[in-house]
Design a protein around this motif. Structure first.
Motif, mmCIF file in Angstrom:
data_model
loop_
_atom_site.group_PDB
_atom_site.id
_atom_site.type_symbol
_atom_site.label_atom_id
_atom_site.label_comp_id
_atom_site.label_asym_id
_atom_site.label_seq_id
_atom_site.Cartn_x
_atom_site.Cartn_y
_atom_site.Cartn_z
ATOM 1 N N VAL A 1 -24.072 44.438 -31.264
ATOM 2 C CA VAL A 1 -24.196 45.512 -32.246
ATOM 3 C C VAL A 1 -25.487 46.294 -32.057
ATOM 4 O O VAL A 1 -25.476 47.532 -32.023
ATOM 5 C CB VAL A 1 -24.107 44.958 -33.693
ATOM 6 N N GLU A 2 -26.606 45.605 -31.944
ATOM 7 C CA GLU A 2 -27.898 46.294 -31.809
ATOM 8 C C GLU A 2 -27.959 47.153 -30.557
ATOM 9 O O GLU A 2 -28.475 48.275 -30.583
ATOM 10 C CB GLU A 2 -29.057 45.293 -31.841
ATOM 11 N N GLU A 3 -27.440 46.634 -29.450
ATOM 12 C CA GLU A 3 -27.444 47.414 -28.201
ATOM 13 C C GLU A 3 -26.576 48.661 -28.343
ATOM 14 O O GLU A 3 -26.951 49.747 -27.886
ATOM 15 C CB GLU A 3 -26.932 46.557 -27.043
ATOM 16 N N LEU A 4 -25.420 48.517 -28.981
ATOM 17 C CA LEU A 4 -24.532 49.664 -29.180
ATOM 18 C C LEU A 4 -25.159 50.692 -30.122
ATOM 19 O O LEU A 4 -25.100 51.898 -29.860
ATOM 20 C CB LEU A 4 -23.178 49.193 -29.725
ATOM 21 N N LEU A 5 -25.760 50.223 -31.211
ATOM 22 C CA LEU A 5 -26.435 51.132 -32.142
ATOM 23 C C LEU A 5 -27.542 51.908 -31.433
ATOM 24 O O LEU A 5 -27.629 53.136 -31.561
ATOM 25 C CB LEU A 5 -27.017 50.360 -33.330
ATOM 26 N N ASP A 6 -28.386 51.200 -30.687
ATOM 27 C CA ASP A 6 -29.491 51.847 -29.969
ATOM 28 C C ASP A 6 -28.976 52.890 -28.983
ATOM 29 O O ASP A 6 -29.466 54.018 -28.936
ATOM 30 C CB ASP A 6 -30.349 50.820 -29.230
ATOM 31 N N LEU A 7 -27.973 52.514 -28.195
ATOM 32 C CA LEU A 7 -27.408 53.406 -27.186
ATOM 33 C C LEU A 7 -26.835 54.670 -27.836
ATOM 34 O O LEU A 7 -27.150 55.796 -27.432
ATOM 35 C CB LEU A 7 -26.308 52.678 -26.400
ATOM 36 N N LEU A 8 -26.006 54.490 -28.851
ATOM 37 C CA LEU A 8 -25.334 55.623 -29.471
ATOM 38 C C LEU A 8 -26.296 56.507 -30.269
ATOM 39 O O LEU A 8 -26.179 57.736 -30.226
ATOM 40 C CB LEU A 8 -24.180 55.139 -30.353
ATOM 41 N N GLU A 9 -27.254 55.912 -30.963
ATOM 42 C CA GLU A 9 -28.210 56.723 -31.711
ATOM 43 C C GLU A 9 -29.093 57.529 -30.757
ATOM 44 O O GLU A 9 -29.438 58.679 -31.037
ATOM 45 C CB GLU A 9 -29.027 55.862 -32.668
ATOM 46 N N GLN A 10 -29.432 56.937 -29.623
ATOM 47 C CA GLN A 10 -30.215 57.668 -28.628
ATOM 48 C C GLN A 10 -29.412 58.852 -28.088
ATOM 49 O O GLN A 10 -29.923 59.966 -27.966
ATOM 50 C CB GLN A 10 -30.608 56.723 -27.488
ATOM 51 N N ARG A 11 -28.140 58.623 -27.776
ATOM 52 C CA ARG A 11 -27.285 59.702 -27.279
ATOM 53 C C ARG A 11 -27.111 60.793 -28.338
ATOM 54 O O ARG A 11 -27.147 61.983 -28.010
ATOM 55 C CB ARG A 11 -25.919 59.173 -26.853
ATOM 56 N N MET A 12 -26.899 60.384 -29.595
ATOM 57 C CA MET A 12 -26.725 61.357 -30.673
ATOM 58 C C MET A 12 -27.949 62.250 -30.812
ATOM 59 O O MET A 12 -27.829 63.455 -31.008
ATOM 60 C CB MET A 12 -26.478 60.666 -32.021
#
Length: 142
Positions: free
Chosen positions: A125-136
């Motif tokens: 979850v944390e890796e996905l959140l970090d990745l997607l928030e960075q992309r956003m």
């Protein structure tokens, strides 16, 4: 899929088209995140939201808050409440985009399914959140 808008892209609704493009480009990752959060919390926290203010980030939209908002806007969100009630997390992604005092429903059925996306990406979850928030942050400017 529920993407797109017939409105011209102006400053007021530019966030909607940027969000559409982001969702379309990141379907697998959003599906994996959606499933990971479902495994973690079920629907106990509410529906996943993408809050664009002050910078794009993920939040939970509790059911009570969505219902209260619906009351405040004279039941104009009744359809969204029905969609939330019938959400099938194993086959579809459901999120609420929040920006400029408005909401936008994000709903799609990815191929492969959300559980398969989560298994294939192999991120927590944390890796996905970090990745997607960075992309956003790089793709959505409000």
């Amino acid at each position: 899929m529920m993407f797109g808008s017939t409105q011209p892209e102006t400053g007021d609704n530019k966030w909607r088209s940027q969000l559409d493009r982001f969702v379309k480009a990141n379907q697998q990752e959003l599906a994996a995140l959606s499933w990971a959060l479902w495994l973690e919390n079920g629907d106990s926290q509410g529906t996943i939201g993408i809050d664009l203010q002050p910078t794009p980030h993920f939040v939970y939209c509790p059911q009570e808050a969505v219902e209260k908002l619906n009351e405040n806007v004279e039941n104009r969100l009744q359809e969204i409440i029905g969609i939330i009630a019938h959400h099938q997390p194993e086959v579809e992604v459901l999120m609420i985009g929040i920006g400029k005092g408005e909401v936008k429903l994000i709903q799609f059925a990815p191929e492969p399914t959300p559980p398969e996306c989560f298994a294939q990406l192999g991120k927590d979850v944390e890796e996905l959140l970090d990745l997607l928030e960075q992309r956003m942050s790089g793709e959505i400017v409000v």
